[in-house]
Design a protein around this motif. Sequence first.
Motif, PDB file in Angstrom:
ATOM      1  N   UNK A  14       0.841  -1.198   0.000  1.00 47.21           N
ATOM      2  CA  UNK A  14       0.000   0.000   0.000  1.00 47.21           C
ATOM      3  C   UNK A  14       0.872   1.242   0.000  1.00 47.21           C
ATOM      4  N   UNK A  15       0.550   2.196  -0.874  1.00 48.76           N
ATOM      5  CA  UNK A  15       1.277   3.459  -0.974  1.00 48.76           C
ATOM      6  C   UNK A  15       2.754   3.243  -1.292  1.00 48.76           C
ATOM      7  N   UNK A  16       3.036   2.145  -2.014  1.00 49.54           N
ATOM      8  CA  UNK A  16       4.427   1.808  -2.324  1.00 49.54           C
ATOM      9  C   UNK A  16       5.104   2.811  -3.244  1.00 49.54           C
ATOM     10  N   UNK A  17       4.327   3.481  -4.082  1.00 47.66           N
ATOM     11  CA  UNK A  17       4.856   4.515  -4.970  1.00 47.66           C
ATOM     12  C   UNK A  17       3.745   5.537  -5.191  1.00 47.66           C
ATOM     13  N   UNK A  18       4.113   6.821  -5.158  1.00 46.21           N
ATOM     14  CA  UNK A  18       3.119   7.883  -5.342  1.00 46.21           C
ATOM     15  C   UNK A  18       3.828   9.209  -5.554  1.00 46.21           C
ATOM     16  N   UNK A  19       3.020  10.238  -5.810  1.00 51.30           N
ATOM     17  CA  UNK A  19       3.582  11.568  -6.088  1.00 51.30           C
ATOM     18  C   UNK A  19       3.271  12.581  -4.990  1.00 51.30           C
ATOM     19  N   UNK A  20       2.937  12.104  -3.798  1.00 51.73           N
ATOM     20  CA  UNK A  20       2.537  13.020  -2.724  1.00 51.73           C
ATOM     21  C   UNK A  20       3.737  13.595  -1.977  1.00 51.73           C
ATOM     22  N   UNK A  21       4.765  12.802  -1.779  1.00 52.21           N
ATOM     23  CA  UNK A  21       5.910  13.226  -0.970  1.00 52.21           C
ATOM     24  C   UNK A  21       7.197  13.045  -1.766  1.00 52.21           C
ATOM     25  N   UNK A  22       8.251  13.736  -1.343  1.00 55.20           N
ATOM     26  CA  UNK A  22       9.495  13.722  -2.122  1.00 55.20           C
ATOM     27  C   UNK A  22      10.316  12.457  -1.901  1.00 55.20           C
ATOM     28  N   UNK A  23      10.024  11.711  -0.855  1.00 59.03           N
ATOM     29  CA  UNK A  23      10.730  10.451  -0.633  1.00 59.03           C
ATOM     30  C   UNK A  23       9.801   9.475   0.071  1.00 59.03           C
ATOM     31  N   UNK A  24      10.047   8.175  -0.140  1.00 58.62           N
ATOM     32  CA  UNK A  24       9.269   7.119   0.500  1.00 58.62           C
ATOM     33  C   UNK A  24      10.238   6.207   1.234  1.00 58.62           C
ATOM     34  N   UNK A  25       9.986   5.998   2.510  1.00 63.06           N
ATOM     35  CA  UNK A  25      10.864   5.194   3.357  1.00 63.06           C
ATOM     36  C   UNK A  25      10.242   3.802   3.485  1.00 63.06           C
ATOM     37  N   UNK A  26      10.850   2.836   2.798  1.00 65.07           N
ATOM     38  CA  UNK A  26      10.341   1.466   2.816  1.00 65.07           C
ATOM     39  C   UNK A  26      11.017   0.675   3.935  1.00 65.07           C
ATOM     40  N   UNK A  27      10.215   0.009   4.747  1.00 64.16           N
ATOM     41  CA  UNK A  27      10.757  -0.950   5.717  1.00 64.16           C
ATOM     42  C   UNK A  27      10.547  -2.338   5.125  1.00 64.16           C
ATOM     43  N   UNK A  28      11.649  -3.031   4.883  1.00 65.71           N
ATOM     44  CA  UNK A  28      11.636  -4.246   4.077  1.00 65.71           C
ATOM     45  C   UNK A  28      12.163  -5.435   4.877  1.00 65.71           C
ATOM     46  N   UNK A  29      11.413  -6.536   4.843  1.00 65.28           N
ATOM     47  CA  UNK A  29      11.895  -7.783   5.430  1.00 65.28           C
ATOM     48  C   UNK A  29      12.661  -8.568   4.379  1.00 65.28           C
ATOM     49  N   UNK A  30      13.834  -9.092   4.780  1.00 63.54           N
ATOM     50  CA  UNK A  30      14.683  -9.842   3.842  1.00 63.54           C
ATOM     51  C   UNK A  30      15.573 -10.804   4.630  1.00 63.54           C
TER      52      UNK A  30
END
Length: 598
Positions: A201-217
């Motif tokens: 959800x909200x993985x990519x969009x044009x609302x904010x200048x950066x997106x901070x993904x918390x990723x399990x790996x």
Amino acid sequence: MPQYNPPLRDMQFVLHEVLRVVDELKVCPPHAEVDADTINAVLEEGGKFAAEVAFPINITGDAEGCRLNKETHEVTTPSGFKAAYEQYVAGGWPALSCDPQYGGQGLPFVVNQAFYEMLNSANQAWTMYPGLSHGAYECLHAHGTEEQKRLYLPKLTSGEWTGTMCLTEPHCGTDLGLLRTKAEPQPDGTYKLTGQKIFISAGEHDLAENIVHLVLARLPDAPAGTKGISLFVVPKFKVNADGSLGERNAIYCGGIEHKMGIHGNATCQMILDGAVGTMVGQPNKGLQAMFVMMNAARLGVGNQSVGLTEVAFQNALAYAKDRIQMRSLSGPKAKDKPADPIIVHPDVRRMLLTAKAYAEGGRALLIYCALLLDKELHHPDEQVRKDSAELLALLTPIAKAFLTDNGFIAVNECLQVFGGHGYIKEWGMEQFVRDARINMIYEGTNTVQSLDLLGRKVLANQGATLKKFGKLVQSLIEEEGVNEKMSEFINPLAQLAEQMTKFTTEIGFKALQNPDEAGAAAVPYLRVAGHLVFAYFFARMASVALKAIAAGSTDPFYRGKLQTARFYFARLFPETATLMRQARAGVASLLDTDAALA
């Protein structure tokens, strides 16, 4: 066209008259100066933002949806979404309950909880963009390094950046032990992540200048299963040491899911192609760190359904008062009209009151959960902090599953009030139904929540935490048991509280002999527990209303609250008898069915 009016009066009732949050929190140093006037003023302004900014772009956002540029991997959100987000940031709303150390306003979580209910009523799809940022913030605040906190928390607090949680993969949903995304250590202490995530959800969009993904790996030498999962922060744009944005990171949207509802939110397939990230917490202990975000999200999803229940109820009520069809069975009520408004019909009132009761019970539960979180984090007494954390852990799966099940029931009932018009787009009701359906699925399906409640939160400690909630119930029963006017609320609560101990013990013994028995009983068990919780809060609300009336109040709000409580106990609470019978039916009728499912 639908309408929405923020339910400020009921929020104030729960906050100040039932839970007395100001008194509860004044012993917590960060909230010692917070008063009712401040809370009310913030929520009044928050309600204006929800109703006047977020709500008008709900239907249009659903119709327009999000668009992916496959060449650039950029997502464009529906018209008006970006402007609304800019107003949200300019108003300081992202910082409401964040730590002042990182630019936050430091208000209690109960305030943010109530504000977000209104946002969810107004526009669930839009609200998911800033909503997920709170979970990312909390996760990094609790488990991030000092460097990670310095780089990310101020921007998440201000709303300049948003956050996501990247868990699910094409071959594994809830079973995160199967995930395959790899994290390769680099000489500079960073990691390169490679893999694919879905349903972000909200993985990519044009609302904010950066997106901070918390990723399990997984690290290269990680053990199999959930014990080999690590957590990483992977920004859309790399972040320089001074906090400025660097080059584009190798995490991007490969596709947008075409969904039943929440069309205005970009649910993305995310590709990690050597994306650079840093570890959050300890190696192979990422799931524990991520649970901070997951539990916040589960409460948030319950709040989504309460928000949708409230807005659906408001519109169904307005329609029922206006729409004329047939005459009342007991004779004409609107003699100056050719037919009566449908609100005179008993079953229409049943549908309306079902939604109203589920909205008000859910609101009380979620505000209480937020109060527990505030006390867990800030109460000076260690035992109070511990007890609050345990109760919140117990109530979280109930808040997620019971409230989202109830929400879907409620919005369907509200659509039914409209008859054929409810099925038509222009009234907005069918969107509420479509949007509400996802809430029962994501952040752990409701069956998973039921297994968590019964297995981890109840049976794992022999019902010790359930008994702590039982003490709250017993205290109310002892306090109000001699009050004749409260008997219609206290007696059924007391009866279920007494049954719950035997019921839980019985299910527990059967599960010891055959673990599948827990799987067969878990879903009805959670709904019984949900009704125990609702009965407790409706009894508390009824007690406050009765005392206000006895003190001379003529405010019709209190009479309405009593009527809603009576409806709940008469029409919804009795479901517990059927649910307990279902849970006791055992596993054979489910698993001894090979011929039926051949």
